[in-house]
Scaffold this motif. Structure first.
Motif, PDB file in Angstrom:
ATOM      1  N   ARG A  28       0.870  -1.178   0.000  1.00  0.00           N
ATOM      2  CA  ARG A  28       0.000   0.000   0.000  1.00  0.00           C
ATOM      3  C   ARG A  28       0.905   1.226   0.000  1.00  0.00           C
ATOM      4  O   ARG A  28       1.836   1.321   0.788  1.00  0.00           O
ATOM      5  CB  ARG A  28      -0.894  -0.004   1.222  1.00  0.00           C
ATOM      6  N   VAL A  29       0.595   2.167  -0.886  1.00  0.00           N
ATOM      7  CA  VAL A  29       1.398   3.373  -1.033  1.00  0.00           C
ATOM      8  C   VAL A  29       0.520   4.588  -0.766  1.00  0.00           C
ATOM      9  O   VAL A  29      -0.547   4.732  -1.366  1.00  0.00           O
ATOM     10  CB  VAL A  29       2.010   3.470  -2.444  1.00  0.00           C
ATOM     11  N   GLY A  30       0.960   5.422   0.165  1.00  0.00           N
ATOM     12  CA  GLY A  30       0.260   6.671   0.445  1.00  0.00           C
ATOM     13  C   GLY A  30       0.796   7.775  -0.441  1.00  0.00           C
ATOM     14  O   GLY A  30       2.005   7.913  -0.610  1.00  0.00           O
ATOM     15  N   ASN A  31      -0.107   8.531  -1.039  1.00  0.00           N
ATOM     16  CA  ASN A  31       0.249   9.635  -1.927  1.00  0.00           C
ATOM     17  C   ASN A  31      -0.418  10.903  -1.413  1.00  0.00           C
ATOM     18  O   ASN A  31      -1.617  10.895  -1.117  1.00  0.00           O
ATOM     19  CB  ASN A  31      -0.248   9.352  -3.347  1.00  0.00           C
ATOM     20  N   LEU A  32       0.348  11.969  -1.309  1.00  0.00           N
ATOM     21  CA  LEU A  32      -0.187  13.227  -0.806  1.00  0.00           C
ATOM     22  C   LEU A  32       0.294  14.383  -1.678  1.00  0.00           C
ATOM     23  O   LEU A  32       1.486  14.489  -1.978  1.00  0.00           O
ATOM     24  CB  LEU A  32       0.267  13.462   0.644  1.00  0.00           C
ATOM     25  N   THR A  33      -0.649  15.222  -2.079  1.00  0.00           N
ATOM     26  CA  THR A  33      -0.328  16.430  -2.841  1.00  0.00           C
ATOM     27  C   THR A  33      -0.803  17.629  -2.041  1.00  0.00           C
ATOM     28  O   THR A  33      -1.958  17.671  -1.599  1.00  0.00           O
ATOM     29  CB  THR A  33      -1.023  16.423  -4.219  1.00  0.00           C
ATOM     30  N   ILE A  34       0.086  18.584  -1.834  1.00  0.00           N
ATOM     31  CA  ILE A  34      -0.255  19.850  -1.182  1.00  0.00           C
ATOM     32  C   ILE A  34      -0.108  20.948  -2.239  1.00  0.00           C
ATOM     33  O   ILE A  34       0.969  21.096  -2.831  1.00  0.00           O
ATOM     34  CB  ILE A  34       0.683  20.165   0.009  1.00  0.00           C
ATOM     35  N   ASP A  35      -1.180  21.682  -2.473  1.00  0.00           N
ATOM     36  CA  ASP A  35      -1.167  22.791  -3.426  1.00  0.00           C
ATOM     37  C   ASP A  35      -1.354  24.104  -2.686  1.00  0.00           C
ATOM     38  O   ASP A  35      -2.199  24.203  -1.790  1.00  0.00           O
ATOM     39  CB  ASP A  35      -2.295  22.646  -4.454  1.00  0.00           C
ATOM     40  N   LEU A  36      -0.563  25.090  -3.067  1.00  0.00           N
ATOM     41  CA  LEU A  36      -0.697  26.448  -2.544  1.00  0.00           C
ATOM     42  C   LEU A  36      -1.093  27.355  -3.703  1.00  0.00           C
ATOM     43  O   LEU A  36      -0.427  27.356  -4.748  1.00  0.00           O
ATOM     44  CB  LEU A  36       0.615  26.930  -1.924  1.00  0.00           C
ATOM     45  N   PHE A  37      -2.173  28.095  -3.505  1.00  0.00           N
ATOM     46  CA  PHE A  37      -2.688  28.987  -4.536  1.00  0.00           C
ATOM     47  C   PHE A  37      -2.569  30.427  -4.069  1.00  0.00           C
ATOM     48  O   PHE A  37      -2.692  30.708  -2.868  1.00  0.00           O
ATOM     49  CB  PHE A  37      -4.175  28.699  -4.802  1.00  0.00           C
ATOM     50  N   ASP A  38      -2.366  31.339  -5.005  1.00  0.00           N
ATOM     51  CA  ASP A  38      -2.412  32.757  -4.689  1.00  0.00           C
ATOM     52  C   ASP A  38      -3.856  33.079  -4.304  1.00  0.00           C
ATOM     53  O   ASP A  38      -4.790  32.740  -5.033  1.00  0.00           O
ATOM     54  CB  ASP A  38      -1.979  33.576  -5.905  1.00  0.00           C
ATOM     55  N   GLY A  39      -4.032  33.718  -3.150  1.00  0.00           N
ATOM     56  CA  GLY A  39      -5.377  33.999  -2.656  1.00  0.00           C
ATOM     57  C   GLY A  39      -6.171  34.950  -3.533  1.00  0.00           C
ATOM     58  O   GLY A  39      -7.397  34.865  -3.588  1.00  0.00           O
ATOM     59  N   ALA A  40      -5.501  35.864  -4.221  1.00  0.00           N
ATOM     60  CA  ALA A  40      -6.205  36.842  -5.055  1.00  0.00           C
ATOM     61  C   ALA A  40      -6.457  36.311  -6.467  1.00  0.00           C
ATOM     62  O   ALA A  40      -7.583  36.345  -6.953  1.00  0.00           O
ATOM     63  CB  ALA A  40      -5.400  38.134  -5.118  1.00  0.00           C
ATOM     64  N   SER A  41      -5.414  35.791  -7.107  1.00  0.00           N
ATOM     65  CA  SER A  41      -5.545  35.364  -8.512  1.00  0.00           C
ATOM     66  C   SER A  41      -6.067  33.936  -8.657  1.00  0.00           C
ATOM     67  O   SER A  41      -6.478  33.539  -9.736  1.00  0.00           O
ATOM     68  CB  SER A  41      -4.198  35.475  -9.229  1.00  0.00           C
ATOM     69  N   LYS A  42      -6.012  33.167  -7.577  1.00  0.00           N
ATOM     70  CA  LYS A  42      -6.432  31.749  -7.568  1.00  0.00           C
ATOM     71  C   LYS A  42      -5.514  30.861  -8.409  1.00  0.00           C
ATOM     72  O   LYS A  42      -5.843  29.742  -8.733  1.00  0.00           O
ATOM     73  CB  LYS A  42      -7.887  31.563  -8.046  1.00  0.00           C
ATOM     74  N   GLN A  43      -4.339  31.373  -8.756  1.00  0.00           N
ATOM     75  CA  GLN A  43      -3.380  30.611  -9.554  1.00  0.00           C
ATOM     76  C   GLN A  43      -2.519  29.728  -8.652  1.00  0.00           C
ATOM     77  O   GLN A  43      -2.121  30.147  -7.562  1.00  0.00           O
ATOM     78  CB  GLN A  43      -2.471  31.555 -10.346  1.00  0.00           C
TER      79      GLN A  43
END
Length: 159
Positions: free
Chosen positions: A105-120
């Motif tokens: 079993r393999v655990g996979n985790l993605t953390i994304d950080l977005f610009d709060g104003a542009s949503k990019q």
């Protein structure tokens, strides 16, 4: 069997000015389990706080999203049952090799950080590691993977 440390990869928007981000708020966490949702949020909060960021309930300079899932992969493990005819000066005979397929079993985790104003999307960290059957061990692996992921956050501006 020993397991290597988590495989971690990080990418980011090279045009983003990370020095202007001081606060963050959560967009959401998808882990399939409320227990792991809380663990992922808490461990990520700890890493971001250690980088000087302050969590706010909404409207942060950055928005954070996490997505975790478990997958299975097969590992082949070969065992040799001796080497008949082995001598100092020659190799003789044939050994018998047995190969087993071991599901992991393999655990996979993605953390994304977005610009709060542009949503990019401005930063992404991805970690993958073989899981243990013991939840407390997996929680320690989560902490170690996030430490490794955020080790070089914020990215240094290019000169």
């Amino acid at each position: 069997m020993a397991v290597a440390a988590a495989q971690v990869a990080v990418d980011y928007d090279h045009r983003a000015n990370f020095s202007r981000y001081r606060t963050y708020s959560w967009l959401g966490v998808n882990t399939g389990s409320s227990l792991w949702k809380d663990r992922v949020m808490s461990a990520t909060d700890s890493q971001l706080a250690a980088k000087g960021l302050t969590k706010v309930s909404s409207g942060g300079d950055m928005a954070v999203a996490a997505n975790g899932h478990v997958s299975e992969r097969d590992t082949l493990q070969t065992f040799y049952d001796g080497f008949p005819g082995w001598g100092w000066r020659h190799w003789g005979g044939t050994g018998i090799a047995t190969t087993e397929v071991i599901p992991e079993r393999v655990g996979n985790l993605t953390i994304d950080l977005f610009d709060g104003a542009s949503k990019q999307l401005i930063w992404r960290g991805v970690a993958s590691e073989t899981l243990s059957s013991k939840p407390e061990k997996n929680e320690r692996k989560l902490d170690e993977a996030l430490q490794k992921m955020f080790r070089h956050y914020p990215p240094q501006p290019r000169s």
